[in-house]
Design a protein around this motif. Sequence first.
Motif, PDB file in Angstrom:
ATOM      1  N   GLU A   9       7.787  -5.429  -9.603  1.00 24.79           N
ATOM      2  CA  GLU A   9       6.571  -6.057  -9.090  1.00 24.79           C
ATOM      3  C   GLU A   9       6.290  -5.632  -7.650  1.00 24.79           C
ATOM      4  OE1 GLU A   9       4.783 -10.555  -8.349  1.00 24.79           O
ATOM      5  OE2 GLU A   9       6.298 -10.210  -9.900  1.00 24.79           O
ATOM      6  N   ASN A  10       7.334  -5.540  -6.819  1.00 24.80           N
ATOM      7  CA  ASN A  10       7.144  -5.196  -5.410  1.00 24.80           C
ATOM      8  C   ASN A  10       6.972  -3.707  -5.172  1.00 24.80           C
ATOM      9  OD1 ASN A  10       7.387  -7.879  -4.727  1.00 24.80           O
ATOM     10  ND2 ASN A  10       9.533  -7.733  -4.136  1.00 24.80           N
ATOM     11  N   TYR A  11       7.651  -2.886  -5.982  1.00 20.04           N
ATOM     12  CA  TYR A  11       7.702  -1.456  -5.691  1.00 20.04           C
ATOM     13  C   TYR A  11       7.021  -0.579  -6.736  1.00 20.04           C
ATOM     14  CZ  TYR A  11      11.403  -3.649  -2.977  1.00 20.04           C
ATOM     15  OH  TYR A  11      12.101  -4.492  -2.169  1.00 20.04           O
ATOM     16  N   GLY A  12       6.487  -1.193  -7.795  1.00 23.11           N
ATOM     17  CA  GLY A  12       5.696  -0.459  -8.757  1.00 23.11           C
ATOM     18  C   GLY A  12       6.481   0.021  -9.967  1.00 23.11           C
ATOM     19  N   PHE A  13       5.772   0.115 -11.102  1.00 24.64           N
ATOM     20  CA  PHE A  13       6.424   0.532 -12.344  1.00 24.64           C
ATOM     21  C   PHE A  13       6.901   1.975 -12.272  1.00 24.64           C
ATOM     22  CE2 PHE A  13       5.934   2.985 -16.262  1.00 24.64           C
ATOM     23  CZ  PHE A  13       6.935   2.402 -17.022  1.00 24.64           C
ATOM     24  N   VAL A  14       6.089   2.865 -11.737  1.00 28.84           N
ATOM     25  CA  VAL A  14       6.431   4.289 -11.753  1.00 28.84           C
ATOM     26  C   VAL A  14       7.754   4.533 -11.038  1.00 28.84           C
ATOM     27  CG1 VAL A  14       5.725   6.602 -11.004  1.00 28.84           C
ATOM     28  CG2 VAL A  14       4.032   5.013 -11.956  1.00 28.84           C
ATOM     29  N   TYR A  15       7.925   3.924  -9.856  1.00 28.28           N
ATOM     30  CA  TYR A  15       9.193   4.070  -9.138  1.00 28.28           C
ATOM     31  C   TYR A  15      10.320   3.368  -9.880  1.00 28.28           C
ATOM     32  CZ  TYR A  15      12.876   3.182  -5.748  1.00 28.28           C
ATOM     33  OH  TYR A  15      14.105   3.081  -5.133  1.00 28.28           O
ATOM     34  N   GLY A  16      10.036   2.146 -10.363  1.00 24.76           N
ATOM     35  CA  GLY A  16      11.070   1.387 -11.065  1.00 24.76           C
ATOM     36  C   GLY A  16      11.594   2.141 -12.273  1.00 24.76           C
ATOM     37  N   THR A  73       0.817  -1.216   0.000  1.00 25.56           N
ATOM     38  CA  THR A  73       0.000   0.000   0.000  1.00 25.56           C
ATOM     39  C   THR A  73       0.848   1.262   0.000  1.00 25.56           C
ATOM     40  OG1 THR A  73      -1.690  -1.206   1.242  1.00 25.56           O
ATOM     41  CG2 THR A  73      -1.884   1.200   1.171  1.00 25.56           C
ATOM     42  N   TRP A  74       1.877   1.292   0.837  1.00 23.48           N
ATOM     43  CA  TRP A  74       2.702   2.498   0.917  1.00 23.48           C
ATOM     44  C   TRP A  74       3.549   2.671  -0.342  1.00 23.48           C
ATOM     45  CZ3 TRP A  74       1.565   6.277   3.915  1.00 23.48           C
ATOM     46  CH2 TRP A  74       0.934   6.038   5.130  1.00 23.48           C
ATOM     47  N   TYR A 128       3.464   5.889  -2.698  1.00 23.74           N
ATOM     48  CA  TYR A 128       4.681   6.582  -3.131  1.00 23.74           C
ATOM     49  C   TYR A 128       4.705   6.730  -4.655  1.00 23.74           C
ATOM     50  CZ  TYR A 128       9.549   7.460  -4.217  1.00 23.74           C
ATOM     51  OH  TYR A 128      10.710   7.993  -4.731  1.00 23.74           O
ATOM     52  N   ASN A 129       4.333   5.675  -5.385  1.00 20.47           N
ATOM     53  CA  ASN A 129       4.245   5.753  -6.839  1.00 20.47           C
ATOM     54  C   ASN A 129       3.251   6.827  -7.265  1.00 20.47           C
ATOM     55  OD1 ASN A 129       5.490   3.198  -8.638  1.00 20.47           O
ATOM     56  ND2 ASN A 129       5.373   2.827  -6.444  1.00 20.47           N
ATOM     57  N   SER A 130       2.120   6.885  -6.569  1.00 19.00           N
ATOM     58  CA  SER A 130       1.111   7.892  -6.879  1.00 19.00           C
ATOM     59  C   SER A 130       1.641   9.302  -6.626  1.00 19.00           C
ATOM     60  CB  SER A 130      -0.152   7.649  -6.042  1.00 19.00           C
ATOM     61  OG  SER A 130      -0.704   6.374  -6.310  1.00 19.00           O
TER      62      SER A 130
END
Length: 691
Positions: free
Chosen positions: A208-215, A62-63, A67-69
Amino acid sequence: MKLTDKIPVPHMTPDKKKRMIDMFNRYSLLIHAVLSMALCFTIETISRHSAVKALTFVDKHTWAFAYNSFIIFASLAIVYLFRRRMCLRIFISGLWLFLGTVNGCILSNRVTPFGYTDLKCLSDLLSMQNTNYFSAGEATLVVFVVAAFLAFCIFLFIKGPKFQGERRKFLTPVMVAACFLMLPVTTQAAQNSNIIASYFANIAQGYENYGFVYGFSTSVVDRGMSKPKDYSRETIETAQKKSKQTATQNADDPNIIVVLLESFIDPTEVDYLNFSEDPIPNFRELTQNYSTGYLTVPVVGAGTANTEFEVLTGMSMQYFGTGEYPYKTILKQTDCESIASDLSRIGYGTHVVHNNGGNFYSRANAFSMMGFDSFTSKEMMNIQEYTPLGSWPTDNILINETMKALDSTENQSDLVYTITVQGHGDYPTEKILDNPEIRVSGAPTEEANYQWEYYTNMIHEVDKFIKNLTTELEKRDENTIVVFFGDHLPSLNLEESNMASESIFKTKYATWNNFGLAKKDADLCAYELLAKTTNDLNIHEGTIFTYEQNALDQGTTGSENYLDGLNNLQYDLLYGDRYAYNGEDAYPASDLVMGVEDTAIANIFPSANEGYLIVGGKNFTRWSRVYINGEKVPSAFISSSRLRIKADALSDQDTVVVSQMGSSNTVFRSTPEYTYHDPNAENTEAKMTEQ
C-alpha cells in the motif's frame, strides 16, 4: 447513396502516416514514460479497487509512484532491441496489467497481496476450484482471457508493423542495459531516502505504501535468506554458547499436542462488535487457568503456512524475502530441523493431523523435510460434516483423528500437530445462518455484520471443539499438554486501531495440561512458542529452541544480539555450511507415512445394483480410488468399508488396489494388491470339465 458519400472519412496519406511514425519514434522515450505512469496508475487503481485511493497514493507517495513507474519503463525499454516493437510493447503492458488484475482479485478475498511465491501455489489453487478462493467458472474465464491475449499478440507478431528506422546496433543495447543497471542504483537510493523499504514487516502495508510494482518485483528478486554480514563458524559457535546447556530433565515426557486454530481471534477484542454472549467461553477459561498470552505472527488474513513454519521450526520469517513461503521454496530441496526432529531424538512419535488436502502448501513434502513420522490429511479421513457454506470440513473429526495418532504408538510419548480449518474465510456478505447461536452487531455495514456473524459462529464451533478435545484427552491415563494458537487474523478488514492489542499481527495462544504444570503467562513471537513450551517441560533439545530458551530465561528476546544470532543460526541450517552440525546432515528428512491406519481390501462381491461390484475393505474415504491392473477405473464411495465399481471393469485374476489420492494424482497410501477370483469363471470352468 452510400453513407460514406455523405460523410467524409478521414484518410491518412502515406506522408501523414510517415510523419506520425517519425514523431512517435522521435518522442518514443517520452511516450514510454507517459505509458509507464499510466500503467502504474491503472495497476494501483485495480489493486486498491478505487481510482481515488490510487490518486491518494500518487499524492502521498509521489516518489514511490515515480519509482514504480521507472520499473515499468525499464521493462518497456526491451522493445528497442527488436523490430516488432508494437507487439512487444503491448505484450509487456498486458503482462503488467494482468499481474495488477490478479492482485486486485486476490485482495478481494484476502489481506495479503499477490507475490511471486503465489505462483508456486498455483497447483494448490487449482486443486481448490469451486471454493471461496475462486470458482471453476472464474478459472475458465481467466484461461480464456489469457489465451485470447496471447493469440492477439501472436497475430500482431505475424501481421503487425515492424520498426523501419535505423537500428543503432551499439547505442540501443547500451541504452537498454543502462535502464536495467540503473534499477539497483535507484532502488538503493530510494531505500536510503526512505522512499521505499527493503523489508515489509506488514506485506499488505508495504504494497500500500510503496506500490504493487515494487512490492511484486522485490518478491521476485528478494527470495530466500541473504547471507548475514557476520556469518562464520565463529559466529555460529558464539550463538551456540548462548544456547541453554541444561540437558532434558523430564523423566516422564508428556504428550504434546499443538493445535493451530485457523483464523482464530478473540472477537470481543474488536472494538466495534457486540455479541449476544461470549463466543469463546472455553478458550477464555483456558486463558484464566493455564499459560497464555498474545502471539505475534508474521502474516495477516492469509499465509497460515508461514506462522506454522515459525512455530514448528523456531525460525523467524523476517529474514526471508517478501512474500516468501519456505514450504514452497527452500524446503523443496533442503531438510529442516524442527520440533518434530528434536523430539524424535528423545523418543517421541511425531504426527500431523489436518482436515485439508495433504498437498496444500506442499505440506506432505514439508513435513517429511521437518522429520515427522506420519501425516493424516483429509484424504485419509471419512469426512461427513461441512460448514454451512460447504467450503470446509468442520473440526470435530480432528478429535478422533488426534486420538488415533496417539494410539498409533505404544509405550511412547507423542507430539501431535493438529491443524483446524473451520474458521477459514471467505465469509459471506449475505445472511447464511437463519438462527445463529451467537448474534453479532456493530459492524459498519450490513454486509460486514453478516460476515462477522458467520465468522463468529464458526469459531464458536471451534471453541466447542477445544472443549471436546481436552475432555477426550482428560479421559486418557497419560500426561498431556495442549498448546492452542491462532495463526492470523481473519480477512475482515481489521485495522490496528480496532484491536485491543493495537496490532493486526497479534493473535492469542492458550494451553491446557492434566498434570499440574504451573501457569506462566508471556507474550511471545510465534517462533518462540514451542521454545517456551518445551522449556516449561524441562525439555531442552534443538539448535534453535535451546538458543531461544536461554534468551527467554535471560529476558533478552528482541535484543539486537539475540536477533542477529537467530538470523545466523537459521541461515546456517537452511542455506549455509551447517557449522552447527559440523557440516553434517544431522536431521535428514523422514520417510513420512500418510495416515496411521492401514487400508485394505477384504473382498469383492456383487452389488445390489445390477451391473456393479462392491469392493469391501476398511478405512476407505471419499478420496479412495480403485486401480485394476494398474489402471484407474471409475468408482463411487459408499462408506468407509465399501466402494462401488462397474462389473465389466473387472475380470478373473485381475489385481485390484485402492489408493488414497491427493491433488495432482498423488498417491498417498495404497492397499496391498488383491487378486480377484470371479466365481462365474470358476463355475464355467467346472462345467467345461464335467463335459
